[in-house]
Design an enzyme around this catalytic site. Structure first.
Site, PDB file in Angstrom:
ATOM      1  N   GLY A   8       0.810  -1.222   0.000  1.00 52.29           N
ATOM      2  CA  GLY A   8       0.000   0.000   0.000  1.00 52.29           C
ATOM      3  C   GLY A   8       0.840   1.268   0.000  1.00 52.29           C
ATOM      4  O   GLY A   8       0.462   2.270   0.587  1.00 52.29           O
ATOM      5  N   GLY A  12       1.568   1.013  -5.106  1.00 49.46           N
ATOM      6  CA  GLY A  12       0.436   0.127  -4.859  1.00 49.46           C
ATOM      7  C   GLY A  12      -0.884   0.882  -4.945  1.00 49.46           C
ATOM      8  O   GLY A  12      -1.848   0.438  -5.590  1.00 49.46           O
ATOM      9  N   ASN A 102      12.385  -1.993  -8.213  1.00 51.55           N
ATOM     10  CA  ASN A 102      13.578  -1.418  -8.830  1.00 51.55           C
ATOM     11  C   ASN A 102      14.755  -2.375  -8.697  1.00 51.55           C
ATOM     12  O   ASN A 102      14.734  -3.259  -7.858  1.00 51.55           O
ATOM     13  CB  ASN A 102      13.962  -0.123  -8.112  1.00 51.55           C
ATOM     14  N   LYS A 179      16.747   0.466 -16.635  1.00 48.22           N
ATOM     15  CA  LYS A 179      16.257   1.182 -15.466  1.00 48.22           C
ATOM     16  C   LYS A 179      17.315   1.187 -14.355  1.00 48.22           C
ATOM     17  O   LYS A 179      17.485   2.181 -13.651  1.00 48.22           O
ATOM     18  CB  LYS A 179      14.966   0.544 -14.960  1.00 48.22           C
ATOM     19  N   ASN A 187      19.969   8.134  -8.553  1.00 48.13           N
ATOM     20  CA  ASN A 187      19.570   8.036  -7.139  1.00 48.13           C
ATOM     21  C   ASN A 187      20.685   8.340  -6.143  1.00 48.13           C
ATOM     22  O   ASN A 187      20.547   9.259  -5.337  1.00 48.13           O
ATOM     23  CB  ASN A 187      18.930   6.671  -6.860  1.00 48.13           C
ATOM     24  N   ASN A 197      17.120  16.187  -9.876  1.00 53.33           N
ATOM     25  CA  ASN A 197      17.704  15.376 -10.953  1.00 53.33           C
ATOM     26  C   ASN A 197      18.386  16.241 -12.019  1.00 53.33           C
ATOM     27  O   ASN A 197      19.424  15.880 -12.554  1.00 53.33           O
ATOM     28  CB  ASN A 197      16.626  14.516 -11.607  1.00 53.33           C
TER      29      ASN A 197
END
Lengths: 292, 292
Positions: A8, A12, A102, A179, A187, A197
């Protein structure tokens, strides 16, 4: 079609809201509290300042038994181990799975599952969880899916939901690698430097740092067509230039980061191949030490 | 003895105050404004919450002509180039020099000077400039001096000032190397991670990062007795565990850092010796990009 979604968090909630437009969705949450809040309020999605309400069932994760035809795993990498264990104990039907993590660390768990079809997904949406049942969809991107094993058996309607486009890729490994490279550059550097970024391409020194890191990672992952991979990093920095990366936000909110799934994987690969990865090691230690 | 001190930063003010106890000191400042403030107020030194006042003359640096028997250069590395040029133009007498810069970058300028005796100094005091004429002496350390060329001709009284001990080392290069190694580990890492010096030894991950960086630097500088150098880094982190490093404070105050004199020197050496220094490069770019 019935869809179960485990997790959640922002992703999600996002998936539960959009998929509930067409399917019967049950969101399985870590806490009873969140499940109750969703049962009571539905899921609220805020997009372009407008709030939309989705009708979604919700249950505590302990109640999951895999009765839905499709199960989407939307937990973070570092919770996956535990979730997979429970799935193996409880799965009652042959549900298909989509994994949205990820990094590459989750691949090693997938062969433990008793199931026909497994898909790997790569989510490029920007989403932020505002409260237990509200998610802000602040970056409309797309979801890429690729088959990991079995046959492609998703209904074609799944790619027809507005603002929630889904496209299919042929090679899950290449998809994840792309990715991974983007995540491994953007990151840790943005998290460490505390910058958006865009700074990684707008600041000439940060950009040199990103380039050095890329060269090291490309070596470790034995990437071909390196220029293409690097251009993709630059492109993501440009497109999301005002965004703060998920790892930066995790550090700011005292949440664990996904450094193990991302740079940890690079370091494992480097060790396997007996390649030195000093920059990745440095970034790993710096981020790991900054987690509370 | 008359002493000229060039540079009205924290170290210039600190030296001017203490040396004025025994000698006739003139502090040469970058701005007329600061020279006037010191002429009017003297130098105020705050130590252990008590304020002491020192009687010091002050002049704009453009007035310097080297009439004092000893000249102490207390400007930052990145202002040194300009200061040396002016000295070469204006020096009217054969004054001795003491250079107090961090790093090793200043060594290459010294042979340009027409003078008999040059000393190199390494300052281990903590000092903070509160305003144009007030300095907070918040860490009582010592000053190490070594002869760079000529003969040792300082009066022995110079090492008799309370709270301002001066000791002599035989080998200026070894003395600077020790300080360089300490600075090269502590400064960039604490500045990047935004932590106090103690965190580098108290946080196991940061400590691994420091160790990796040390190994790289030891290689570049071809250090012998590596364990001794590393122990010194650990010791300084322990002794100054609550301090924020000068580089961290420079970044916070939007001042330029001494990254060129410290990591820049390591990178030059690495290039000369054809050794790769990926961690130092990464830190260099990250700090350089963070300077405003």
């Amino acid at each position: 079609m019935r869809i179960g979604i485990i997790g959640g968090g922002s992703i999600g909630l996002l998936f539960a809201y959009y998929l509930s437009q067409l399917y019967e969705v049950t969101l399985y949450t870590k806490t009873i509290e969140q499940a109750e809040a969703i049962e009571e309020n539905g899921i609220h999605l805020i997009c372009n300042t407008k709030t939309h309400k989705g009708s979604v069932k919700s249950e505590w994760f302990e109640k999951w038994s895999g009765v839905e035809e499709l199960t989407i795993i939307a937990v973070k990498q570092y919770h996956l181990n535990k979730v997979i264990e429970r799935i193996i104990e409880r799965q009652s039907k042959n549900t298909d799975f989509i994994f949205l993590q990820n990094g590459m660390g989750h691949l090693k768990f997938l062969n433990k599952l008793y199931t026909n079809n497994i898909y790997i997904g790569s989510v490029e949406h920007g989403a932020y969880k505002k409260n237990l049942y509200t998610v802000l969809h602040n970056g409309i991107g797309e979801t890429k899916l690729a088959l990991y094993k079995g046959n492609m058996s998703l209904p074609s309607s799944i790619s027809s939901i507005p603002n929630f486009s889904i496209c299919f890729e042929l090679d899950y490994l290449e998809m994840l690698l792309k990715k991974l490279v983007v995540n491994a550059i953007i990151n840790p550097l943005t998290a460490l430097l505390d910058v958006t970024n865009g700074e990684l391409i707008n600041n000439e020194h940060y950009s040199s740092a990103a380039k050095d890191l890329f060269i090291e990672i490309a070596e470790v992952l034995t990437l071909e067509n390196r220029e293409t991979y690097f251009q993709q990093v630059v492109e993501v920095c440009r497109r999301t230039s005002e965004n703060r990366s998920s790892m930066l936000k995790d550090l700011e909110s005292n949440r664990p980061t996904e450094i193990d799934a991302i740079i940890g994987y690079i370091l494992e690969e480097a060790e396997k191949k007996n390649i030195k990865a000093p920059i990745s090691r440095m970034l790993y230690f710096c981020i790991k030490g900054s987690e509370r």
